[in-house]
Design an enzyme around this catalytic site. Structure first.
Site, PDB file in Angstrom:
ATOM      1  N   HIS A 142       0.843  -1.203   0.000  1.00 51.30           N
ATOM      2  CA  HIS A 142       0.000   0.000   0.000  1.00 51.30           C
ATOM      3  C   HIS A 142       0.877   1.253   0.000  1.00 51.30           C
ATOM      4  CE1 HIS A 142      -3.430   2.569   1.514  1.00 51.30           C
ATOM      5  NE2 HIS A 142      -2.405   3.248   1.997  1.00 51.30           N
ATOM      6  N   GLU A 143       1.876   1.285   0.879  1.00 51.21           N
ATOM      7  CA  GLU A 143       2.747   2.460   0.964  1.00 51.21           C
ATOM      8  C   GLU A 143       3.607   2.612  -0.288  1.00 51.21           C
ATOM      9  OE1 GLU A 143       2.294   4.671   3.140  1.00 51.21           O
ATOM     10  OE2 GLU A 143       0.879   3.472   4.289  1.00 51.21           O
ATOM     11  N   HIS A 146       1.778   4.353  -3.037  1.00 52.94           N
ATOM     12  CA  HIS A 146       1.810   5.814  -2.930  1.00 52.94           C
ATOM     13  C   HIS A 146       3.077   6.370  -3.578  1.00 52.94           C
ATOM     14  CE1 HIS A 146      -1.740   6.356  -0.601  1.00 52.94           C
ATOM     15  NE2 HIS A 146      -1.284   5.808   0.521  1.00 52.94           N
ATOM     16  N   GLU A 216      -6.217   6.800  -1.070  1.00 51.99           N
ATOM     17  CA  GLU A 216      -6.107   5.666  -0.150  1.00 51.99           C
ATOM     18  C   GLU A 216      -6.809   4.431  -0.725  1.00 51.99           C
ATOM     19  OE1 GLU A 216      -4.206   5.464   2.387  1.00 51.99           O
ATOM     20  OE2 GLU A 216      -3.617   7.573   2.318  1.00 51.99           O
TER      21      GLU A 216
END
Length: 307
Positions: A142-143, A146, A216
């Site tokens: 997930h990070e 980004h 997100e």
């Protein structure tokens, strides 16, 4: 099933980021123009605003690490953490970011940096203690999403206008309160500056929050597709959100300024009406999306996920 070899291009995220930055750019021009007219010194206004923009963009990773008490860690100290990051970066075909650990019990993670080549991924001790390896992989994916989609830099630049407007409102307010008596013209100028700054802050706040909530969901979607295990990410979300909810609100206030960068916000509760002003979608929205992706991939859902 063959795992995706890299993070997929997210056209909807790109469009939303572009539109948001365009609108904020227009707002930025109007804001600077209004300040020049009111303060009658375009050199001062442009110089100060430009210097702060460069500083925020260039040093955002260092500021975030310092504020979160994060420390860069080597492979020898955290071999499993580095191993997961190495594997995900190889799959995603992206440069490996700097790996850091924040010595906080609150379970969370964040990514920061102006580009994939100058990025930092940081996790807390609390997160490492609570998650299984596949759950940690989901959070890190997930990070890294980004970072890969460059929305860390976008949200940093996008938030700049609100920061400047907020600082000006505070400066003008305290100048009025503590600056002693002023003539009528000065008072009118200060009132106008406060009014313009407050309006700019409110508009930029709403635009950034809307973009942040979507990014997100996009990062959850990209992480689930990259790892092929949306249920692991859903399990991590449920664990982390539940544990944060048990932390006293007063203990969370010191870290809430960085909610926009966290894996999940340090709010301590699911938002009600304030969800429209939140940096993140609700836990239910995130789990629902992961449940749909799990069904598409034919993965057995874990408890807490929608079928």
């Amino acid at each position: 099933m063959q795992m995706q070899s890299r993070f997929r291009s997210d056209r909807r995220l790109t469009v939303r980021m572009t539109v948001t930055l365009f609108l904020l750019g227009l707002l930025y021009v109007v804001f600077v123009g209004a300040l020049i007219v009111l303060l009658k010194s375009w050199v001062l206004v442009v110089a100060v605003v430009a210097a702060m923009l460069v500083a925020q963009y260039w040093f955002s990773d260092r500021v975030a690490l310092f504020a979160m008490r994060g420390q860069v860690v080597e492979r020898e100290a955290y071999p499993e953490l580095h191993g997961v990051v190495d594997r995900l970066c190889a799959i995603a075909d992206m440069p490996k970011p700097v790996v850091a650990v924040s010595h906080m019990d609150m379970p969370n993670a964040f990514a920061t940096g102006r580009s994939p080549e100058h990025a930092v991924v940081c996790v807390t001790d609390g997160l490492l203690r609570r998650l299984e390896k596949d759950e940690l992989e989901g959070v890190l994916a997930h990070e890294l999403s980004h970072v890969a989609h460059k929305d860390v830099a976008v949200i940093t630049v996008a938030s700049f206008l609100g920061v400047i407007a907020g600082l000006i409102v505070r400066f003008a307010f305290y100048s009025q309160v503590f600056g002693g008596r002023k003539d009528q013209n000065t008072a009118v100028i200060f009132a106008a500056v406060m009014g313009v700054s407050a309006a700019v802050y409110a508009l930029s706040f709403l635009l950034i929050r809307a973009l942040s909530r979507y990014r997100e969901l996009a990062a959850d979607r990209a992480a689930a597709q990259l790892t092929g295990r949306p249920s692991a990410l859903a399990s991590a979300l449920t664990k982390v959100s539940g544990d944060i909810a048990r932390i006293p609100t007063k203990d969370l206030r010191t870290v809430q300024a960085f909610n926009a960068f966290y894996f999940t916000p340090a709010t301590g509760k699911e938002p009600g009406i304030e969800r429209y002003f939140s940096t993140h979608p609700t836990l239910e929205q995130r789990l629902d999306q992961l449940g749909r992706i799990s069904a598409e991939l034919g993965e057995a859902a874990r408890p807490g996920m929608s079928e």
